[in-house]
Design a protein around this motif. Structure first.
Motif, mmCIF file in Angstrom:
data_model
loop_
_atom_site.group_PDB
_atom_site.id
_atom_site.type_symbol
_atom_site.label_atom_id
_atom_site.label_comp_id
_atom_site.label_asym_id
_atom_site.label_seq_id
_atom_site.Cartn_x
_atom_site.Cartn_y
_atom_site.Cartn_z
ATOM 1 N N LEU A 219 0.825 -1.209 0.000
ATOM 2 C CA LEU A 219 0.000 0.000 0.000
ATOM 3 C C LEU A 219 0.858 1.258 0.000
ATOM 4 C CD1 LEU A 219 -2.902 -1.012 2.371
ATOM 5 C CD2 LEU A 219 -3.129 -0.253 0.022
ATOM 6 N N MET A 222 2.140 1.787 -3.486
ATOM 7 C CA MET A 222 1.081 2.293 -4.358
ATOM 8 C C MET A 222 0.829 3.780 -4.093
ATOM 9 S SD MET A 222 -1.459 -0.956 -4.018
ATOM 10 C CE MET A 222 -2.959 -0.297 -4.738
ATOM 11 N N ARG A 223 0.748 4.137 -2.819
ATOM 12 C CA ARG A 223 0.449 5.529 -2.473
ATOM 13 C C ARG A 223 1.649 6.439 -2.774
ATOM 14 N NH1 ARG A 223 -4.547 5.243 0.476
ATOM 15 N NH2 ARG A 223 -4.577 7.503 0.504
ATOM 16 N N ASN A 226 1.392 7.190 -6.346
ATOM 17 C CA ASN A 226 0.352 8.206 -6.538
ATOM 18 C C ASN A 226 0.877 9.593 -6.202
ATOM 19 O OD1 ASN A 226 -1.417 6.248 -7.246
ATOM 20 N ND2 ASN A 226 -2.583 6.264 -5.333
ATOM 21 N N LEU A 229 3.154 10.884 -8.905
ATOM 22 C CA LEU A 229 2.392 11.278 -10.090
ATOM 23 C C LEU A 229 1.667 12.597 -9.854
ATOM 24 C CD1 LEU A 229 0.814 7.953 -11.408
ATOM 25 C CD2 LEU A 229 2.740 9.219 -12.335
ATOM 26 N N THR A 230 1.104 12.772 -8.656
ATOM 27 C CA THR A 230 0.379 14.010 -8.367
ATOM 28 C C THR A 230 1.313 15.202 -8.437
ATOM 29 O OG1 THR A 230 -0.930 12.714 -6.832
ATOM 30 C CG2 THR A 230 -1.202 15.088 -6.734
ATOM 31 N N SER A 233 2.698 15.849 -12.061
ATOM 32 C CA SER A 233 1.712 15.634 -13.134
ATOM 33 C C SER A 233 1.924 16.576 -14.326
ATOM 34 C CB SER A 233 0.295 15.775 -12.595
ATOM 35 O OG SER A 233 0.086 17.107 -12.176
ATOM 36 N N ASN B 36 -9.471 2.927 -2.142
ATOM 37 C CA ASN B 36 -9.150 4.355 -2.126
ATOM 38 C C ASN B 36 -7.825 4.620 -2.831
ATOM 39 O OD1 ASN B 36 -7.278 6.326 -0.371
ATOM 40 N ND2 ASN B 36 -9.291 7.230 -0.630
ATOM 41 N N THR B 37 -6.836 3.732 -2.580
ATOM 42 C CA THR B 37 -5.521 3.892 -3.198
ATOM 43 C C THR B 37 -5.605 3.715 -4.711
ATOM 44 O OG1 THR B 37 -4.597 2.994 -1.160
ATOM 45 C CG2 THR B 37 -3.137 3.112 -3.052
ATOM 46 N N LEU B 38 -6.348 2.694 -5.158
ATOM 47 C CA LEU B 38 -6.492 2.455 -6.597
ATOM 48 C C LEU B 38 -7.260 3.592 -7.257
ATOM 49 C CD1 LEU B 38 -7.385 -1.349 -6.511
ATOM 50 C CD2 LEU B 38 -5.258 -0.352 -7.332
ATOM 51 N N LYS B 40 -7.394 6.689 -6.340
ATOM 52 C CA LYS B 40 -6.555 7.882 -6.447
ATOM 53 C C LYS B 40 -5.720 7.840 -7.710
ATOM 54 C CE LYS B 40 -5.703 10.270 -2.211
ATOM 55 N NZ LYS B 40 -4.945 10.365 -0.969
ATOM 56 N N ARG B 41 -5.177 6.668 -8.010
ATOM 57 C CA ARG B 41 -4.358 6.522 -9.210
ATOM 58 C C ARG B 41 -5.197 6.797 -10.454
ATOM 59 N NH1 ARG B 41 0.293 4.135 -11.135
ATOM 60 N NH2 ARG B 41 0.078 3.065 -13.121
ATOM 61 N N ILE B 44 -5.784 10.504 -10.894
ATOM 62 C CA ILE B 44 -4.640 11.237 -11.448
ATOM 63 C C ILE B 44 -4.583 11.042 -12.960
ATOM 64 C CG2 ILE B 44 -2.135 11.436 -11.437
ATOM 65 C CD1 ILE B 44 -2.332 10.210 -8.523
#
Lengths: 252, 68
Positions: A219, A222-223, A226, A229-230, A233, B36-38, B40-41, B44
């Motif tokens: 997790l 993954m975060r 994210n 990427l944010t 971006s 929630n994590t998926l 968010k991706r 984006i």
């Protein structure tokens, strides 16, 4: 070593490296959860004092341990972020906090569901429980602080400072069962010399600890991706990544 | 196997409510966190896709103006 590590300070490389680790963590998570749950729920014998209610241990202890491990790793990342001004370290702080918060909540909730039949109360204001509750509030504070700033540079620094301040809570949680007379029982398995737990109960617990560790890793990766990427971006490499994804699958 | 029947397994020696409550809520939380994590991706990717499309539209419009 610095020469070898240096490229990973680039967000794009870190994103790719995290992506390489991710499937392994995901696979380990699924494997250990399946084995640990089946073993813990079906095959390990009932406790001679607590009966089958002790089976809550297989999520309670791993969640609590990993909630603290997550915090410790966040604190290291926060220190690195503040001292060497590495933004990727701030991103790992932001990536780990929600996972740690959920794990802490699970530890508290399963503790309550275990406390009710064993102690006769869902909640007592005992040192271990209270300090664990404070850990949850610290996590929520870090998440809220990080999201309070639209400027992510500022947000990352503020969240890192709060993370370091909250470290004081970790030893308090750990030693709470030693320093105060509490209802909560003392450590069962961190005594490595002679764990006070039978092997057929201990093995599934160790597997479940590994399962929660793998889930925490997956997790967080993954975060973390994210988060990169944010923040990136607007960079060309993210645009290229998104365009490639669109062309390949038509979805995300 | 620690249980003789499926009913025994559900009953958990009388502690069924507490055990399944603990397991149920825990896994619910974990599943929500994973989704929630998926999500968010996906969000984006959606935002960046929209931005690319918008820039392409603007460029097209600019070119058309250039011709006129």
């Amino acid at each position: 070593m610095w020469k070898w590590l240096h490229p990973y300070a680039k967000p794009e490389r870190s994103y790719q490296l995290a992506g390489k680790f991710l499937p392994w963590f995901a696979a380990l998570t699924i494997l250990t959860f399946s084995v640990g749950l089946v073993w813990g729920l079906l095959f390990s014998p009932a406790d001679y004092q607590q009966g089958d209610s002790f089976r809550i241990i297989y999520i309670h202890v791993p969640a609590a341990m990993m909630a603290m491990a997550a915090y410790a790793s966040m604190a290291i990342a926060a220190f690195v972020a503040l001292v060497w001004q590495i933004r990727l370290a701030e991103m790992t702080v932001a990536a780990t906090a929600p996972v740690g918060a959920v794990f802490t909540f699970i530890a508290l909730f399963t503790g309550a569901a275990w406390g009710k039949p064993m102690w006769g109360a869902w909640w007592v204001w005992d040192a271990r429980l209270t300090s664990e509750l404070i850990l949850l509030f610290v996590y929520l504070g870090i998440i809220a602080l990080y999201n309070a700033f639209s400027d992510k540079l500022l947000a990352g620094r503020a969240a890192s400072i709060l993370t370091l301040v909250g470290v004081i809570n970790l030893p308090i949680i750990h030693y709470s069962v030693v320093w105060w007379n509490t209802l909560h029982q003392g450590a069962t398995i961190s005594k490595f010399d002679k764990p006070s737990m039978a092997a057929e109960m201990l093995w599934p617990l160790l597997i479940m600890i590994l399962a929660f560790a793998a889930l925490l890793g997956a997790l967080t990766l993954m975060r973390f991706r994210n988060e990169i990427l944010t923040r990136e971006s607007h960079r060309p490499w993210v645009r290229k990544l998104v365009e490639n994804n669109m062309n390949r699958t038509g979805s995300y | 196997m620690a249980f003789n029947s499926f009913a025994d397994f559900i009953a958990m020696g009388g502690y069924g409510f507490y055990v399944w409550l603990a397991y149920g809520i825990s896994f619910l939380c974990l599943i929500v966190l994973i989704f929630n994590t998926l999500e968010k991706r996906k969000k984006i990717f959606r935002v960046v896709t929209q931005r690319i499309a918008r820039e392409q539209r603007i460029n097209k419009a600019k070119n058309r103006e250039g011709i006129l």
